[in-house]
Scaffold this active site. Structure first.
Site, PDB file in Angstrom:
ATOM      1  N   ILE A  64      18.089  70.147  -0.375  1.00 42.15           N
ATOM      2  CA  ILE A  64      17.378  68.730  -0.259  1.00 42.15           C
ATOM      3  C   ILE A  64      18.649  67.754  -0.012  1.00 42.15           C
ATOM      4  O   ILE A  64      19.570  67.945  -0.491  1.00 42.15           O
ATOM      5  CB  ILE A  64      16.723  68.255  -1.370  1.00 42.15           C
ATOM      6  N   HIS A 121      28.437  66.325   3.524  1.00 39.20           N
ATOM      7  CA  HIS A 121      27.037  66.059   3.466  1.00 39.20           C
ATOM      8  C   HIS A 121      26.385  66.824   2.180  1.00 39.20           C
ATOM      9  O   HIS A 121      26.149  68.003   1.979  1.00 39.20           O
ATOM     10  CB  HIS A 121      26.438  66.590   4.833  1.00 39.20           C
ATOM     11  N   LEU A 122      26.032  65.872   1.329  1.00 41.10           N
ATOM     12  CA  LEU A 122      25.557  66.352   0.086  1.00 41.10           C
ATOM     13  C   LEU A 122      24.148  66.904   0.402  1.00 41.10           C
ATOM     14  O   LEU A 122      23.234  66.717   1.120  1.00 41.10           O
ATOM     15  CB  LEU A 122      25.228  64.755  -0.719  1.00 41.10           C
ATOM     16  N   HIS A 123      23.954  67.886  -0.370  1.00 38.17           N
ATOM     17  CA  HIS A 123      22.660  68.607  -0.467  1.00 38.17           C
ATOM     18  C   HIS A 123      22.580  69.291  -1.910  1.00 38.17           C
ATOM     19  O   HIS A 123      23.418  69.855  -2.548  1.00 38.17           O
ATOM     20  CB  HIS A 123      22.712  69.905   0.518  1.00 38.17           C
ATOM     21  N   ILE A 124      21.252  69.329  -2.505  1.00 36.09           N
ATOM     22  CA  ILE A 124      20.741  69.940  -3.593  1.00 36.09           C
ATOM     23  C   ILE A 124      20.272  71.143  -3.377  1.00 36.09           C
ATOM     24  O   ILE A 124      19.220  71.404  -2.610  1.00 36.09           O
ATOM     25  CB  ILE A 124      19.956  68.873  -4.289  1.00 36.09           C
TER      26      ILE A 124
END
Ligand SMILES: [Zn+2]
Length: 167
Positions: A64, A121-124
């Site tokens: 996400i 780029h942040l991602h969970i």
């Protein structure tokens, strides 16, 4: 499991999908004209997208991410962080509905030192887990997943997201 996060540091991952010559794969997946199946986008929201991990650590491994190329969780706008959590809840409902996991790992690697393959780029990560899966996960992870399995999961999750989003 001691080394849960370590597979995402592997040279196999960082040398391929996450190192596109023309930029960030999460930015590419965020474009409105993206080939959703090709990019494995299963859901998109005003500020957020959900993609399947092309090199999953377990079946149904999702990422996400905010649409914007931001890496610092502490600095993203409040409405985006709220949407990320809202979408995480939706994604958990999709996993429950489609795969019935016994548990789910939810987490992020912030910065290269923490193992982030795409630190900018942040991602969970959402990784569904089943009792006893630690032994076979290294086998099915990364290189062993064939494209047909990913495409089937993409279709299932795309459908499931459209249903949970309307409830
Ligand atoms: Zn990006």
């Amino acid at each position: 499991m001691d080394n849960l996060w370590s597979p995402w540091r592997s040279s196999y991952i960082t040398s391929s999908e996450h190192r596109l010559a023309d930029g960030c794969f999460l930015c590419a997946a965020s474009r409105s004209d993206v080939d959703r199946q090709g990019a494995l986008v299963v859901a998109s929201f005003p500020s957020t997208i959900v993609v399947l991990n092309r090199y999953p650590y377990n079946a149904g491994h999702m990422l996400i991410a905010p649409r914007d190329h931001v890496g610092n969780l502490a600095e993203i706008p409040a409405h985006v962080s709220h949407e990320i959590m809202d979408v995480t809840q939706k994604a958990l409902r999709v996993l429950e509905r489609e795969l019935h996991p016994h548990g789910v790992n939810v987490g992020a690697n912030l910065g290269s030192a923490a193992g982030a393959g795409v630190p900018g780029h942040l991602h969970i990560h959402l990784v569904p887990r089943w009792n006893g899966d630690t032994n076979f996960m290294p086998v099915i992870g990364e290189v062993k997943v064939v494209s047909e399995q990913i495409e089937e999961m993409w279709a299932r999750f795309t459908e499931a997201f459209s249903n949970v989003a309307s409830t």
